[in-house]
Write an enzyme that holds these catalytic residues in place. Structure first.
Site, PDB file in Angstrom:
ATOM      1  N   ASN A   9       0.871  -1.166   0.000  1.00 62.08           N
ATOM      2  CA  ASN A   9       0.000   0.000   0.000  1.00 62.08           C
ATOM      3  C   ASN A   9       0.918   1.228   0.000  1.00 62.08           C
ATOM      4  O   ASN A   9       1.444   1.602   1.042  1.00 62.08           O
ATOM      5  CB  ASN A   9      -0.893  -0.041   1.254  1.00 62.08           C
ATOM      6  CG  ASN A   9      -1.738   1.212   1.401  1.00 62.08           C
ATOM      7  OD1 ASN A   9      -1.815   2.036   0.480  1.00 62.08           O
ATOM      8  ND2 ASN A   9      -2.366   1.368   2.555  1.00 62.08           N
ATOM      9  N   TRP A  10       1.101   1.791  -1.184  1.00 59.50           N
ATOM     10  CA  TRP A  10       2.059   2.907  -1.308  1.00 59.50           C
ATOM     11  C   TRP A  10       1.485   4.223  -0.761  1.00 59.50           C
ATOM     12  O   TRP A  10       2.186   5.220  -0.690  1.00 59.50           O
ATOM     13  CB  TRP A  10       2.483   3.088  -2.766  1.00 59.50           C
ATOM     14  CG  TRP A  10       3.438   2.020  -3.248  1.00 59.50           C
ATOM     15  CD1 TRP A  10       4.087   1.104  -2.481  1.00 59.50           C
ATOM     16  CD2 TRP A  10       3.848   1.779  -4.606  1.00 59.50           C
ATOM     17  NE1 TRP A  10       4.883   0.305  -3.277  1.00 59.50           N
ATOM     18  CE2 TRP A  10       4.755   0.692  -4.570  1.00 59.50           C
ATOM     19  CE3 TRP A  10       3.538   2.364  -5.843  1.00 59.50           C
ATOM     20  CZ2 TRP A  10       5.355   0.199  -5.733  1.00 59.50           C
ATOM     21  CZ3 TRP A  10       4.131   1.867  -7.003  1.00 59.50           C
ATOM     22  CH2 TRP A  10       5.031   0.798  -6.934  1.00 59.50           C
ATOM     23  N   LYS A  11       0.211   4.235  -0.455  1.00 61.59           N
ATOM     24  CA  LYS A  11      -0.452   5.460   0.045  1.00 61.59           C
ATOM     25  C   LYS A  11      -0.152   6.629  -0.914  1.00 61.59           C
ATOM     26  O   LYS A  11      -0.062   6.404  -2.112  1.00 61.59           O
ATOM     27  CB  LYS A  11      -0.028   5.726   1.492  1.00 61.59           C
ATOM     28  CG  LYS A  11      -0.204   4.484   2.367  1.00 61.59           C
ATOM     29  CD  LYS A  11      -0.081   4.729   3.840  1.00 61.59           C
ATOM     30  CE  LYS A  11      -0.297   3.418   4.589  1.00 61.59           C
ATOM     31  NZ  LYS A  11      -0.274   3.572   6.035  1.00 61.59           N
ATOM     32  N   HIS A  95      -9.626   1.465   4.446  1.00 67.29           N
ATOM     33  CA  HIS A  95      -8.374   1.637   5.190  1.00 67.29           C
ATOM     34  C   HIS A  95      -8.599   2.618   6.336  1.00 67.29           C
ATOM     35  O   HIS A  95      -9.391   3.561   6.212  1.00 67.29           O
ATOM     36  CB  HIS A  95      -7.273   2.157   4.254  1.00 67.29           C
ATOM     37  CG  HIS A  95      -5.928   2.153   4.904  1.00 67.29           C
ATOM     38  ND1 HIS A  95      -5.508   3.166   5.731  1.00 67.29           N
ATOM     39  CD2 HIS A  95      -4.935   1.238   4.893  1.00 67.29           C
ATOM     40  CE1 HIS A  95      -4.294   2.866   6.186  1.00 67.29           C
ATOM     41  NE2 HIS A  95      -3.923   1.706   5.686  1.00 67.29           N
ATOM     42  N   GLU A  97      -6.977   5.060   7.354  1.00 63.27           N
ATOM     43  CA  GLU A  97      -6.773   6.478   6.996  1.00 63.27           C
ATOM     44  C   GLU A  97      -7.991   7.031   6.260  1.00 63.27           C
ATOM     45  O   GLU A  97      -8.334   8.204   6.409  1.00 63.27           O
ATOM     46  CB  GLU A  97      -5.485   6.620   6.158  1.00 63.27           C
ATOM     47  CG  GLU A  97      -4.254   6.468   7.043  1.00 63.27           C
ATOM     48  CD  GLU A  97      -3.057   5.798   6.378  1.00 63.27           C
ATOM     49  OE1 GLU A  97      -2.968   5.792   5.140  1.00 63.27           O
ATOM     50  OE2 GLU A  97      -2.204   5.271   7.127  1.00 63.27           O
ATOM     51  N   GLU A 167      -5.809  -4.672  10.451  1.00 64.29           N
ATOM     52  CA  GLU A 167      -4.774  -3.682  10.709  1.00 64.29           C
ATOM     53  C   GLU A 167      -5.120  -2.922  11.993  1.00 64.29           C
ATOM     54  O   GLU A 167      -5.906  -1.966  11.953  1.00 64.29           O
ATOM     55  CB  GLU A 167      -4.696  -2.684   9.549  1.00 64.29           C
ATOM     56  CG  GLU A 167      -4.373  -3.319   8.220  1.00 64.29           C
ATOM     57  CD  GLU A 167      -3.772  -2.313   7.251  1.00 64.29           C
ATOM     58  OE1 GLU A 167      -2.628  -2.512   6.846  1.00 64.29           O
ATOM     59  OE2 GLU A 167      -4.423  -1.320   6.925  1.00 64.29           O
ATOM     60  N   GLY A 173       2.024   2.477  10.764  1.00 67.48           N
ATOM     61  CA  GLY A 173       2.989   3.564  10.615  1.00 67.48           C
ATOM     62  C   GLY A 173       3.654   3.977  11.913  1.00 67.48           C
ATOM     63  O   GLY A 173       4.312   5.015  11.975  1.00 67.48           O
ATOM     64  N   SER A 213       3.011  -1.919  10.495  1.00 69.55           N
ATOM     65  CA  SER A 213       4.455  -1.980  10.755  1.00 69.55           C
ATOM     66  C   SER A 213       5.083  -3.338  10.440  1.00 69.55           C
ATOM     67  O   SER A 213       5.971  -3.798  11.159  1.00 69.55           O
ATOM     68  CB  SER A 213       4.758  -1.548  12.189  1.00 69.55           C
ATOM     69  OG  SER A 213       4.366  -0.200  12.387  1.00 69.55           O
TER      70      SER A 213
HETATM   71  P1  PGA Z   1       2.532   0.463   7.726  1.00 68.21           P
HETATM   72  O1  PGA Z   1       1.112   0.680   7.018  1.00 68.21           O
HETATM   73  O2  PGA Z   1       3.098  -0.837   7.180  1.00 68.21           O
HETATM   74  O3  PGA Z   1       3.346   1.655   7.329  1.00 68.21           O
HETATM   75  O4  PGA Z   1       2.288   0.377   9.179  1.00 68.21           O
HETATM   76  C1  PGA Z   1       0.241  -0.406   6.790  1.00 68.21           C
HETATM   77  C2  PGA Z   1      -1.031   0.093   6.163  1.00 68.21           C
HETATM   78  O5  PGA Z   1      -1.462   1.204   6.473  1.00 68.21           O
HETATM   79  O6  PGA Z   1      -1.635  -0.612   5.344  1.00 68.21           O
END
Ligand code: PGA
Length: 252
Positions: A9-11, A95, A97, A167, A173, A213
């Site tokens: 997931n490159w966001k 997600h 976010e 998640e 993150g 993470s």
């Molecule tokens: P992260 O993000 O690996 O940077 O914790 C995972 C995600 O948001 O899918």
């Protein structure tokens, strides 16, 4: 047997031209991998260049979000038809976010899941609890209400390609990963929930990724757990060598 699925997931990172360089380096590093499905989820504007740069047809692409309407006056949104036209097979939905920064409700996510299934895209449905929810013993209640809301009015047949990403929000993150035992407990709970709602066949075939993470040095331990079928990787997927290491460490 569930084939593990590891997705990047490159966001809002990696431009279209950076994606080309990523793919060149990454493909060489994972050319021996055969027993894991690999998915790259670039931002909408980098999907095309990613797709074009890929030589290995076994590496799939996915979008990070879509809007549930087919077309029309929805400035700034991307439709499923557009994503399909670019050759995506997967779409990340719900997600954390999107839920927290863009106020996506389970009801909206449910519309997106339904639309994706109708159009033949495979949803990667994200769920997970906040730290305060975990600390007050509400993890299972939160996860089940997210599942209930996001999968409303769907049946086992329509969910055969569903992927779930568990998640925990406190692990995204932050560098803090759920322990393999914490993750396994949540994954087992999700599978039992699926079994109770849609039957054991769907529960046994649904892949449940862990996200939060994930790094090269913790991937194997997490993915060795019986109910963890892959990973959704944010930060560590931005560098070809680290994303490739997550895949090779957990599959070898
Ligand atoms: P992260 O993000 O690996 O940077 O914790 C995972 C995600 O948001 O899918």
């Amino acid at each position: 047997m569930r084939v593990p699925i590891i997705a990047a997931n490159w966001k809002m990172n990696i431009t279209p031209s950076q994606a080309v360089n990523f793919v060149k380096e990454f493909e060489t590093l994972v050319r021996q991998v055969s027993n894991t499905e690999i998915v790259l989820c670039p931002s909408a504007c980098a999907i095309e260049s990613t797709k074009r740069a890929l030589q290995n047809p076994a590496i799939k692409t996915g979008a990070q979000n879509i809007y549930f309407e087919e077309k029309g006056a929805f400035t700034g949104e991307t439709s499923l038809e557009m994503i399909k036209d670019l050759g995506c097979e997967y779409v990340i939905l719900g997600h954390s976010e999107r839920r927290t920064l863009f106020a996506e409700s389970n009801e909206m996510i449910n519309k997106k899941v339904k639309k994706s299934i109708q159009q033949g895209l495979k949803p990667i449905l994200c769920i997970g609890e906040l730290l305060t929810e975990r600390e007050s013993g509400k993890t299972e209640a939160v996860v089940s209400s997210q599942l209930e809301g996001s999968l409303k009015d769907l049946d086992a047949a329509s969910l055969k390609d569903l992927v779930i990403a568990y998640e925990p929000v406190w692990a995204i993150g932050t560098g803090v990963t759920a322990s393999p035992e914490q993750a396994e407990d949540a994954h087992r709970f999700i599978r039992e929930w699926l079994s109770g709602k849609f039957g054991s066949e769907l529960a046994e075939s649904t892949r449940i990724q862990y996200g939060g993470s994930v790094k090269p040095d913790n991937a194997r331990e997490l993915m060795n757990k019986p109910n963890i079928d892959g990973a959704l990787v944010g930060g560590a997927s931005l560098v070809p060598s680290s994303f490739a290491a997550i895949i090779t460490h957990s599959t070898n």
